[in-house]
Design a protein around this motif. Structure first.
Motif, PDB file in Angstrom:
ATOM      1  N   ILE A  85       0.839  -1.208   0.000  1.00  0.00           N
ATOM      2  CA  ILE A  85       0.000   0.000   0.000  1.00  0.00           C
ATOM      3  C   ILE A  85       0.869   1.252   0.000  1.00  0.00           C
ATOM      4  CG2 ILE A  85      -2.018  -1.090   1.072  1.00  0.00           C
ATOM      5  CD1 ILE A  85      -1.231   0.308   3.705  1.00  0.00           C
ATOM      6  N   GLU A  86       2.051   1.169   0.612  1.00  0.00           N
ATOM      7  CA  GLU A  86       2.947   2.324   0.607  1.00  0.00           C
ATOM      8  C   GLU A  86       3.546   2.574  -0.769  1.00  0.00           C
ATOM      9  OE1 GLU A  86       4.476   2.357   5.262  1.00  0.00           O
ATOM     10  OE2 GLU A  86       5.495   1.071   3.801  1.00  0.00           O
ATOM     11  N   SER A  87       3.704   1.530  -1.559  1.00  0.00           N
ATOM     12  CA  SER A  87       4.237   1.685  -2.913  1.00  0.00           C
ATOM     13  C   SER A  87       3.138   1.943  -3.932  1.00  0.00           C
ATOM     14  CB  SER A  87       5.007   0.423  -3.318  1.00  0.00           C
ATOM     15  OG  SER A  87       4.115  -0.668  -3.501  1.00  0.00           O
ATOM     16  N   GLY A 107       6.593   4.523  13.156  1.00  0.00           N
ATOM     17  CA  GLY A 107       6.451   5.743  12.378  1.00  0.00           C
ATOM     18  C   GLY A 107       5.786   5.602  11.030  1.00  0.00           C
ATOM     19  N   ARG A 108       5.230   4.450  10.713  1.00  0.00           N
ATOM     20  CA  ARG A 108       4.574   4.272   9.417  1.00  0.00           C
ATOM     21  C   ARG A 108       3.255   5.033   9.398  1.00  0.00           C
ATOM     22  NH1 ARG A 108       6.905  -0.856   7.880  1.00  0.00           N
ATOM     23  NH2 ARG A 108       5.750  -0.904   5.899  1.00  0.00           N
ATOM     24  N   LYS A 109       2.972   5.732   8.314  1.00  0.00           N
ATOM     25  CA  LYS A 109       1.786   6.581   8.190  1.00  0.00           C
ATOM     26  C   LYS A 109       0.647   5.794   7.542  1.00  0.00           C
ATOM     27  CE  LYS A 109       3.951  10.149   9.863  1.00  0.00           C
ATOM     28  NZ  LYS A 109       3.621  10.658  11.216  1.00  0.00           N
ATOM     29  N   ILE A 110      -0.056   5.041   8.357  1.00  0.00           N
ATOM     30  CA  ILE A 110      -1.148   4.221   7.859  1.00  0.00           C
ATOM     31  C   ILE A 110      -2.413   4.457   8.678  1.00  0.00           C
ATOM     32  CG2 ILE A 110       0.255   2.402   6.837  1.00  0.00           C
ATOM     33  CD1 ILE A 110       0.066   0.868   9.412  1.00  0.00           C
ATOM     34  N   LYS A 111      -3.555   4.116   8.085  1.00  0.00           N
ATOM     35  CA  LYS A 111      -4.844   4.323   8.735  1.00  0.00           C
ATOM     36  C   LYS A 111      -5.711   3.076   8.609  1.00  0.00           C
ATOM     37  CE  LYS A 111      -4.574   8.710  10.008  1.00  0.00           C
ATOM     38  NZ  LYS A 111      -4.696   9.139  11.426  1.00  0.00           N
TER      39      LYS A 111
END
Length: 325
Positions: A85-87, A107-111
């Motif tokens: 999902i980050e890529s 620190g990963r920016k996920i929801k």
């Protein structure tokens, strides 16, 4: 006569339009249909019972009614899904909550965007061979126990049961083996026990005469939230209408899965290796239709208690804004 023919044509046209609007399970289009930022999204899933609502939603036209096309993509696990999902290889993905909160702590920016699966009695158990001398959790001291992933929900669940039996995590050697391979690994002597979920609980019981020594979803882990749907913070912010459409459809499908066992049994063989007979026999968890912070906070608090994370996590901060619904 001409006027009559025109009226007849108008009626036929309206009938056709109504028929088209009812395609896909008889769902009427959402008012937001056609206004989505992304009309086609790729969604990562594992071939396990947890994700059944996605396939129910597709089969019954719930996504289509929202103007949304969902393309399921088989993933290998939560960690890989986060990378995808980050890529932007995936828009939304299935994940387990322990993996999610571990990522957030780093620190990963996920929801989190929607709930998926919650444990129920006898859905995650510790199993041994029929003739094993291991009878209780206390008997696991000095033994090797298989989990599907190290430092994740399996080890967390087992560790809570070890504590209840007066043991520490270090009293057991954890080893990583995929669920489908656990039965043979234990039979061949590579390990003494395994943390097993369905459909492998049923399969190992029938094919290998394994027995359960403990339900790991009791006490502090009773009704533990297991899996949900996740997206990046950026994706959720940039695609609020698409997110809202996905949430509405998946919530309806979760309600179907929760209230109609036959719907689940029919869907499982379409995307897993679970046949219809096994689908009718396995024990299922719960399918929540709403994402509730109070329930998910239990997972984050357990992770803090057992040193999976170094600082508390406010689960509300990890949930996509309800304003996006």
């Amino acid at each position: 006569m001409t006027r009559a023919l025109r009226c007849h044509a108008l009626v036929l046209g309206l009938a056709a339009a109504l028929a088209l609007s009812g395609c896909g399970g008889g769902q009427a289009p959402s008012p937001s249909a056609g206004a989505l930022e992304k009309a086609v999204i790729k969604v990562g899933t594992l071939p396990v019972p947890d994700a059944v609502a996605l396939y129910i939603a597709n089969a019954r036209g719930l996504f289509a009614a929202e103007g949304l096309t969902v393309e399921p993509v088989t993933i290998t696990g939560g960690a890989a899904a986060l990378q995808q999902i980050e890529s932007a290889a995936l828009d939304v993905s299935q994940t387990n909550y322990v993996s999610t909160f571990l990522a957030v702590s780093r620190g990963r920016k996920i929801k989190l965007v929607a709930d998926m699966y919650r444990a129920a009695p006898d859905t995650f158990t510790i199993m041994v061979q029929k003739n094993s001398p291991i009878r209780t959790v206390a008997d696991l001291k000095g033994k090797t126990l298989l989990v599907n992933n190290l430092g994740n929900i399996g080890t967390l669940a087992v560790t809570t049961q070890l504590k209840a039996a007066g043991l520490a995590k270090t009293d057991v050697t954890f080893a990583k083996t995929p669920f489908p391979e656990m039965g043979n690994a234990i039979t061949s002597g590579q390990a003494d026990a395994g943390w097993v979920t369905e459909p492998f609980i049923t399969a190992n019981s029938k094919a290998l005469s394994f027995r359960t020594i403990a339900d790991t979803m009791t006490g502090p882990t009773a009704d533990l939230p297991i899996a949900g749907w996740v997206a990046t913070e950026q994706w959720a912010r940039q695609n609020p209408k698409t997110l809202a459409a996905f949430r509405r459809a998946i919530s309806k499908a979760q309600q179907i899965a929760s209230g109609d066992r036959k719907a689940v049994e029919a869907a499982l063989p379409t995307y897993t290796k679970i046949d219809r007979t096994t689908a009718e026999a396995i024990t299922l968890g719960a399918y929540p239709s709403t994402l509730e912070a109070s329930r998910l906070q239990k997972v984050a608090d357990l992770m803090l208690e057992y040193d999976y994370i170094d600082a508390p996590i406010d689960v509300k901060s990890v949930m996509a804004s309800p304003d996006d619904r």
